[in-house]
Design a protein around this motif. Structure first.
Motif, short mmCIF file in Angstrom:
data_model
loop_
_atom_site.label_atom_id
_atom_site.label_comp_id
_atom_site.label_asym_id
_atom_site.label_seq_id
_atom_site.Cartn_x
_atom_site.Cartn_y
_atom_site.Cartn_z
N ALA A 57 -37.40 -4.09 15.68
CA ALA A 57 -37.37 -4.10 17.14
C ALA A 57 -38.38 -3.10 17.71
O ALA A 57 -39.06 -3.38 18.71
N LYS A 58 -38.48 -1.93 17.07
CA LYS A 58 -39.44 -0.92 17.52
C LYS A 58 -40.87 -1.42 17.32
O LYS A 58 -41.72 -1.28 18.20
N THR A 59 -41.12 -2.03 16.15
CA THR A 59 -42.45 -2.56 15.87
C THR A 59 -42.82 -3.66 16.86
O THR A 59 -43.94 -3.70 17.39
N PHE A 60 -41.85 -4.55 17.12
CA PHE A 60 -42.13 -5.68 18.01
C PHE A 60 -42.36 -5.20 19.44
O PHE A 60 -43.19 -5.77 20.18
N ALA A 103 -44.24 -10.34 28.53
CA ALA A 103 -43.53 -9.11 28.85
C ALA A 103 -43.30 -8.32 27.58
O ALA A 103 -43.31 -8.89 26.47
N GLU A 104 -43.10 -7.05 27.71
CA GLU A 104 -42.75 -6.21 26.56
C GLU A 104 -41.31 -6.50 26.16
O GLU A 104 -40.40 -6.46 26.99
N ILE A 105 -41.11 -6.82 24.89
CA ILE A 105 -39.77 -7.18 24.39
C ILE A 105 -39.22 -6.01 23.60
O ILE A 105 -39.74 -5.66 22.54
N THR A 106 -38.17 -5.42 24.13
CA THR A 106 -37.62 -4.21 23.52
C THR A 106 -36.18 -4.37 23.03
O THR A 106 -35.62 -3.42 22.47
N ASP A 107 -35.59 -5.54 23.25
CA ASP A 107 -34.17 -5.70 22.91
C ASP A 107 -33.93 -6.20 21.49
O ASP A 107 -32.79 -6.46 21.09
N VAL A 120 -45.88 -4.03 19.48
CA VAL A 120 -46.81 -5.17 19.41
C VAL A 120 -46.91 -5.88 20.75
O VAL A 120 -48.01 -6.19 21.23
N THR A 121 -45.76 -6.17 21.36
CA THR A 121 -45.79 -6.88 22.64
C THR A 121 -46.39 -6.01 23.75
O THR A 121 -46.96 -6.55 24.71
N ARG A 122 -46.25 -4.70 23.63
CA ARG A 122 -46.88 -3.81 24.61
C ARG A 122 -48.40 -3.82 24.45
O ARG A 122 -49.16 -3.90 25.41
N GLN A 123 -48.84 -3.80 23.18
CA GLN A 123 -50.28 -3.74 22.90
C GLN A 123 -50.99 -5.04 23.26
O GLN A 123 -52.12 -5.02 23.76
N TYR A 124 -50.29 -6.19 23.01
CA TYR A 124 -50.96 -7.47 23.22
C TYR A 124 -50.40 -8.21 24.44
O TYR A 124 -50.38 -9.44 24.47
#
Length: 445
Positions: A174-177, A205-209, A180-184
């Protein structure tokens, strides 16, 4: 006796018969020339090697890799996971660590018609390596970050209800994802299974859940297959089939058809006996027996999602037959107890109340031993091999099938033959035209 409303009998009986029809026949429809299955029936059961035959394959590491014992055990475990997740419970699986070989025997799929062993082993040998790749092709996350996968339906705005695969990520994933979603953000991240691109979504959107989804041109079968592959994990090395061949059934499809006709004839004889001998309680018992058989079949065909798909073997059929016999026995015990209460001078309501109550202890005593034995068989010969430290390693298959169907049959008996049959009996006894002791097993008035 506290009476149950008269319409309850018809409501329960109709629900049982509708459930039985859908359980036995399934629910199917056509989209053009393609048949879609909503609920699997008897024709969709995956039959065991002894009934329909199957495949025997020997796998080895591709490229002449010298696998370690740990890698071979890991590969064996993943193959086993894939078979269980695909509803294959009649299989034999061994590893030969001296020659780096994995030997497996498993039945054909229920819809196989060409019986091609090459196609049958491909799914087990696939590496199933899930990766998430950046726009420049770099792998930014792999399948080890995924805790589990399941099938869902996209009901978001504008969606036509397409099937999707839902991913639940590990804490680290979840932290990695999220990174990744923040960067791309605003760019595309491709999702690959091995070298096949499954989906190429744009990050909105940034996925943090810790939850993600794979969308694409999925139907129910392909989405389920992908979820099973992801849950099965990635093999430690690529496998190739060193040898493979078809296995002939020991029983055969014609024998299965003959058994089906024999079961129908036997049920008709039992139904006539119960109705003639016990009248109204016998009639109610027949409806309950239909429900018991339907519920047992539903536990095999995955009518309910709580049950996994299942491979039906000849001992599995024997377990169903034995459980139906126990269901008949439970209803006979209840009917005889009611007759005994009539002999002591009880009224109709009093005999039904006392008879059903007195029969319960005998029914529970007779079934508990079967439940205990069934659970032990499942634990010893099931995929988990929980009791292997006592009894040694074993393979799942015919004995597991016997324990499973026997246990499901006993549970079905308690639901249909003990609980709902009593509900129907107390309800139908409220009809004035039926309130005669003779109709419930008493002496003629």
């Amino acid at each position: 006796m506290k009476r149950i409303s008269k319409p309850v009998f018809f409501i329960v009986a109709i629900l049982i018969l509708v459930f039985a029809a859908t359980s036995f026949l399934g629910v199917k429809y056509y989209e053009g020339d393609i048949q879609k299955t909503t609920i699997k029936g008897l024709s969709d059961i995956r039959w065991g090697i002894d009934i329909r035959g199957g495949v025997e394959a020997t796998f080895k590491p591709a490229g002449d890799i010298d696998a370690t014992d740990e890698q071979l055990d890991s590969a064996k475990s993943i193959i086993e996971t894939r078979m269980v997740s695909n509803g294959i419970t009649d299989y034999e699986l061994y590893s030969d660590k001296g020659s780096d070989r994995i030997i497996v025997r498993f039945p054909w799929k229920e819809d196989d018609t060409d019986f091609d062993p090459v196609a049958a082993v491909d799914e087990l040998a696939a590496t199933a390596n899930l990766t998430f790749r950046s726009p420049d092709g770099e792998t930014v996350m792999d399948g080890s970050s995924v805790a589990s996968a399941s099938v869902g339906v996209d009901t978001s705005n504008g969606s036509k209800g397409e099937y999707i695969v839902l991913l639940e990520l590990t804490d680290e994933g979840a932290k990695t994802f999220a990174d990744v979603t923040r960067q791309y953000l605003g760019q595309q991240i491709s999702i690959y299974m091995d070298d096949t691109m499954l989906s190429n979504p744009t990050v909105k959107a940034e996925i943090t859940d810790g939850h993600a989804q794979i969308s694409g041109d999925f139907d129910a079968e392909s989405a389920t297959k992908l979820a099973n592959q992801i849950n099965g994990g990635a093999l430690p090395f690529s496998l190739e089939a060193a040898s493979y061949s078809g296995i002939s059934p020991t029983l055969g499809q014609n024998s299965l058809t003959a058994m089906g006709y024999a079961a129908i004839i036997a049920f008709i004889i039992i139904a006539l006996f119960m109705i003639i001998r016990y009248r109204v309680p016998g009639f109610v018992a027949v409806i309950a027996l239909i429900g018991q058989m339907a519920l047992s079949v539903a536990a095999v065909t995955r009518y309910f999602n709580v049950f996994n798909s299942f491979t039906m073997t000849l001992p599995g059929i024997a377990g169903l037959i034995l459980s139906v016999g126990m269901g008949v026995d439970a209803n006979i015990i209840t009917a005889e107890r009611i007759k005994e209460e009539f002999r002591t001078g009880k009224t109709l309501d009093g005999a039904i109340e006392k008879g059903t109550k007195n029969s319960l202890t005998a029914i529970i005593d007779g079934n508990m031993t079967i439940v205990i034995v069934s659970i032990i068989l499942l634990l010893v010969f099931g995929p988990s091999n929980i009791l292997s430290w006592i009894f040694g390693e074993s393979t799942t298959g015919t004995i597991y099938a016997f324990g499973y169907t026997l246990l499901m049959g006993v549970i079905s008996n308690f639901i249909m033959g003990v609980w709902l049959s009593r509900v129907m009996l107390k309800s139908i006894s409220g009809f004035k035209c039926l309130r005669k002791k003779w109709l419930f097993g008493g002496e003629g008035e």
